[in-house]
Structures are given as C-alpha cells and as structure tokens.
Design an enzyme around this catalytic site. Structure first.
Site, short mmCIF file in Angstrom:
data_model
loop_
_atom_site.label_atom_id
_atom_site.label_comp_id
_atom_site.label_asym_id
_atom_site.label_seq_id
_atom_site.Cartn_x
_atom_site.Cartn_y
_atom_site.Cartn_z
N ARG A 146 -8.74 -12.54 15.44
CA ARG A 146 -9.16 -10.94 15.27
C ARG A 146 -8.32 -10.56 16.41
O ARG A 146 -7.48 -9.29 16.46
CB ARG A 146 -10.39 -10.51 15.15
CG ARG A 146 -10.52 -8.92 14.85
CD ARG A 146 -12.05 -8.79 14.54
NE ARG A 146 -12.34 -9.19 13.28
CZ ARG A 146 -12.18 -8.38 12.24
NH1 ARG A 146 -11.36 -7.31 12.01
NH2 ARG A 146 -12.51 -9.28 11.16
N ARG B 280 -3.68 -10.31 8.22
CA ARG B 280 -4.39 -11.47 9.01
C ARG B 280 -4.13 -12.58 8.56
O ARG B 280 -4.24 -13.00 7.21
CB ARG B 280 -5.68 -11.44 9.33
CG ARG B 280 -6.56 -12.40 10.22
CD ARG B 280 -7.85 -12.17 10.27
NE ARG B 280 -8.61 -12.94 11.07
CZ ARG B 280 -9.83 -12.96 11.53
NH1 ARG B 280 -10.43 -11.91 11.10
NH2 ARG B 280 -10.50 -13.88 12.09
N ILE C 269 0.84 -1.27 -0.01
CA ILE C 269 -0.01 -0.13 -0.12
C ILE C 269 1.00 1.13 -0.03
O ILE C 269 0.64 2.26 -0.81
CB ILE C 269 -0.80 0.06 1.15
CG1 ILE C 269 -1.82 -1.13 1.52
CG2 ILE C 269 -1.80 1.15 1.27
CD1 ILE C 269 -2.89 -1.34 2.32
N GLY C 270 1.97 1.15 0.76
CA GLY C 270 2.85 2.55 1.00
C GLY C 270 3.48 2.94 -0.24
O GLY C 270 3.56 3.95 -0.46
N HIS D 125 -15.16 -0.23 9.96
CA HIS D 125 -14.42 -0.38 8.71
C HIS D 125 -14.22 -2.11 8.76
O HIS D 125 -13.03 -2.42 8.47
CB HIS D 125 -12.98 0.33 8.87
CG HIS D 125 -12.47 0.30 7.74
ND1 HIS D 125 -12.79 0.48 6.17
CD2 HIS D 125 -11.01 -0.07 7.28
CE1 HIS D 125 -11.85 0.29 5.19
NE2 HIS D 125 -11.14 -0.13 5.94
N ARG E 8 -15.61 2.15 -2.94
CA ARG E 8 -16.21 1.13 -3.54
C ARG E 8 -17.71 1.28 -3.57
O ARG E 8 -18.33 0.90 -4.75
CB ARG E 8 -16.05 -0.01 -2.51
CG ARG E 8 -14.49 -0.44 -2.70
CD ARG E 8 -14.21 -1.59 -1.40
NE ARG E 8 -13.02 -2.27 -1.65
CZ ARG E 8 -12.61 -2.85 -0.66
NH1 ARG E 8 -12.96 -2.83 0.67
NH2 ARG E 8 -11.18 -3.45 -0.82
N ASP F 172 -14.21 2.31 1.55
CA ASP F 172 -15.62 1.73 1.55
C ASP F 172 -16.49 2.80 0.92
O ASP F 172 -17.41 2.47 0.16
CB ASP F 172 -16.06 1.54 2.94
CG ASP F 172 -15.39 0.74 3.96
OD1 ASP F 172 -14.98 -0.21 3.17
OD2 ASP F 172 -15.23 0.78 5.13
#
Length: 469
Positions: free
Chosen positions: A241, A235, A157-158, A330, A306, A303
């Site tokens: 979680r 994950r 992502i970075g 989220h 999308r 979100d």
C-alpha cells in the site's frame, strides 16, 4: 343517513348520467363495495388532503405537491412507492380552514405556503399566501453553466465518467485530459462525446509521459469549477500500500499543483487510491499554499451506492429510496455503513448486519474476482463519481445537496474523515455530525479509526516534505 350525488359528464356526447345513491345507516365500507372505483370518495368531503413528510427536506406535502415536484424525474409507480414510505404529518389544530392552492403547485411553492400559514405576523402571512402562486418553482431554476475537467478521462473510469458528466445539464464545457499512453487519445474521447445531444462543448488535451501538468494544462484548467481526478495506477501483485501511495501521490500532486495555479477555487474530486492517504496529503499541500483545503474532496460515493443497492436486494425495495450514510474512510474496514440510520435498512435483522457490512467492504474485490483479474470496478465507480459531480454542480448552482465525502473534518478526533457534507455555492458549506449510532456501529467506528489514523498520517508525512509550485 347521508346522500351521495355524483354527476358524470362526457364530452363525446351531450348525454348526462346522474347517479344518486341513498344509504340509510349503511356502513361506508359496504357502500364502497357496491360502487365503481371511480365513484368512491377517498376521504370525507370536509377533510383536508393528507400530508406526509418528505425525508429529503423534512417538510410536509400532499401527494399532488410531491408528484408535481418530482414529475419527470421518477416514474409514477416509484413515486407511489416512495409516498408509502413517508411518515404522515401531524395535523395542525388550526381554526381557519386551509385556503385552496393552485393545482400545478410545485414543491417549492408548497414551502412558501407552509411559511405563510405561520400565525405571526398575520399581515406578512397573507402577503406570502398571495405571492405563492407567482413564486418561482424549484425545478424551474435555470441550469448552471459550469466548466468541468476529467483528468484521466481516457481511462476505464474516465471515459464513462466523462460521458455521464457530458449529459449533466449544468455542464457547459467539458475537458478531457489524459496522457499520450492512454488506451485511446483523449482528443478522440472528446470528439466522440461532442456528438451528444447536449449543450456542453467538449475538448480533449493530452500530455507526454514525464511532463509536468502545470506546464501544459493552462487552457484545460483555467475557469474550471469542478475537476474530477480518476487518475493513478492500480495496485499490482507484490505492491504494498505504501508503494501504491508513493506512485499515485506523485501523479495526484502534479494535477493538484496545476489546479492550484489555474483554477484554485474549483472543487477537486479525488478518485486516486489510496484515497485515505492521498486526500490528506493533497489537502495539506493546498493549505501550505494558502488555499482552501476543503476544496480537496475524496469521492467515497461508491460505498453509499453499493450499500443502497445491497439493502434494496435484501428487502426487495427500490434502492432509489434508500439512503445509507457511509462514514470513516474508503478502504477495507474503514468503510462503515450506518444501516441504523435508514428506515428500510433498519428492518433487516441485526444478526445479518455484520455480513452485510462485510459485503459492502469487499464489494470492490468481488468485481475484480468476477472480471478474472482483468479489471476493477470502473463502470460503477464512474456512476458514483458522476453522482458526486452532479451534487457538487447542483450546489454551485444554488441547490443544496447532501452527500457523504472524505475531507478535512472535526466530527471525530481524526483530522480527515468521511461523513455527510452539504454542497452549496463554493463547494462544501457544512460538515454534518455523525448522528446516532447503534452499538455495533460504535464498535466498528473505534476499530476503523485505528487503521484510518495510520493511513492519514502517511499522507500528512508526505505533505511535510513537499510543496506546490
């Protein structure tokens, strides 16, 4: 009967064609069929230009004023499509005719003119009318010169997030920080981005695994206005979680602790899962430190992105002109798109809303499945993170922006919640109410609050046993 005269002059020659059309009792529509398009008048000569409401700020503008403001940002076809979605403004019953306005009038000037038309006081109104042509156009406001840091900037992502932030005109200095085990050295990412045709200076900083960020990030973070944190581990199979939270909360805490010392006034945009628990934990630690917990903001923009895209696909509309607020949290069922609050989404049949709702909730899983388990939503998350960052920087520069974000809130009975917020100087300046919800959305809200409450409590419990250095 009426007479229509039109003269067409050409610079290429001195010839002049004068067309005089006489219609005695002939309907205007019939006349238009006989004329070239360029000779047809779009409205009666004594009618003022039509104004429509821009949903961005609720003000009324002519098409010319709207295109002048958005010129360069959207193509003409997109602007024409947007104009068709704007509601016509009610015509004021004014005795005096509107004064002619400058052709190059920008949207900001139109607002000044609108205020000038107020009946009281007259002297003040006239002064504003005269000042309008000289008023500084909204788009001409100078860009900011902000320092931005991307912690985790060498990751999936970075890297694209750093690229997009490096292209933002409000960014003067961009810092890329990551661990020495990143897929590529952050110094290499910085060198790569330093070749962009942009004003910002780019620097890279790395740290060995196991070291404490507060001992190594003084130069990197000092003077930062915005810190984006796409950090933490994904994950893994068999990981609960709670296991994920314990691991990523420790990573987030190290970065937040360093920010609290070196850039306590910066806005921290958190992309650390699980966001529903990590943000409350870090915000409570900031509060215990005597700092502003509203500086800790969970980025839920993906979100919204999308939801906008999916509605655009269903309705065959441009998603650039769709704005679905997404509230709650989220993750999973805590993600609540408010389709009833968008004029395009409202056209979708009610029986399709539950499936569309699920589509937004499960979109992340769809990406993981499409990548065969070899990756997650990195590029779209980077896009969404950059959109969030752009709004934060625009707000810091004095240009009000509204985005949905997960932060400390009082709009429900939960202490943390995602809803529309206003970004301005200093970060979040206002948390906006949820607005009117449909019956389906009210039911979803109550269901989501049950799950979200437990995830928030996980973060609050963590903060009770921790402190920032």
């Amino acid at each position: 009967p009426f007479w229509l005269k039109r003269t067409i002059s050409s610079r290429a020659s001195s010839a002049r064609l004068t067309t005089t059309l006489s219609c005695c009792g002939t309907p205007r529509s019939a006349l238009c069929l006989c004329l070239p398009q360029s000779l047809v008048l779009s409205r009666p000569l004594n009618m003022a230009p039509e104004k429509r409401i821009d949903s961005e700020d609720g003000e009324a503008y002519t098409f010319e004023e709207l295109t002048a403001f958005y010129k360069g940002k959207y193509k003409k076809a997109a602007l024409e499509a947007y104009w068709e979605t704007c509601k016509p403004a009610k015509r004021a019953r004014a005795k005096a005719k509107a004064e002619p306005e400058p052709k190059a009038k920008a949207k900001a000037k139109a607002k000044a003119k609108g205020k000038a038309d107020a009946p009281e006081p007259k002297a003040k109104a006239k002064a504003k009318v005269k000042a309008a042509p000289k008023a500084k156009a909204k788009e001409a406001k100078p860009a900011g010169n902000f320092k931005v840091c991307v912690c985790g900037g060498a990751g999936g992502i970075g890297q694209p997030l750093s690229l997009l932030m490096g292209m933002d005109p409000n960014v003067k200095e961009l810092c890329i920080f990551d661990l020495n085990i990143a897929m590529v050295p952050p110094e290499g990412v910085a060198k790569d981005l330093s070749h962009l045709e942009r004003k910002c200076e780019v620097k890279g900083y790395s740290m060995e695994v196991g070291k404490n960020p507060i001992d190594h990030l003084e130069e990197c973070l000092t003077g930062c206005h915005l810190v984006l944190v796409p950090a933490g581990v994904p994950r893994k199979p068999g990981m609960t979680r709670d296991d994920l939270f314990k691991t990523n909360a420790g990573i987030a805490k190290g970065i937040v602790e360093a920010c609290a010392k070196f850039c306590p006034d910066a806005v921290l945009g958190m992309i650390v899962n699980p966001v529903n628990s990590v943000v409350p934990a870090m915000a409570e630690l900031y509060k215990k430190k005597g700092l502003d917990p509203m500086k800790i903001v969970g980025i839920t923009t993906l979100d919204i992105v999308r939801a906008n895209k999916f509605v655009g696909e269903i309705t065959n509309k441009n998603p650039n002109f769709i704005n679905i607020p997404v509230i709650g949290g989220h993750a999973g069922t805590t993600i609540i798109p408010l389709f009833s609050q968008d004029k395009v989404a409202k056209t979708i049949p009610e029986d399709q809303i539950p499936d569309l709702d699920k589509h937004v909730q499960n979109a992340g899983t769809d990406v993981v499945d499409a990548k065969g388990g070899k990756g997650s939503a990195t590029l779209s998350m980077a896009y969404a993170g950059a959109r969030f960052g752009k709004s934060v920087l625009a707000g810091l520069a004095g240009r009000r922006r509204v985005e949905c974000a997960y932060c400390m809130s009082d709009v429900t009975d939960l202490p943390y919640f995602a809803q529309k917020v206003v970004f301005g100087p200093g970060g979040i300046t206002k948390v906006l109410p949820l607005g009117e919800l449909s019956d389906y959305e009210k039911t979803r809200l109550e269901e989501a609050k049950v799950q979200l409450k437990g995830e928030i409590e996980t973060g609050l419990e963590y903060a009770k046993g921790e402190n920032l250095a």
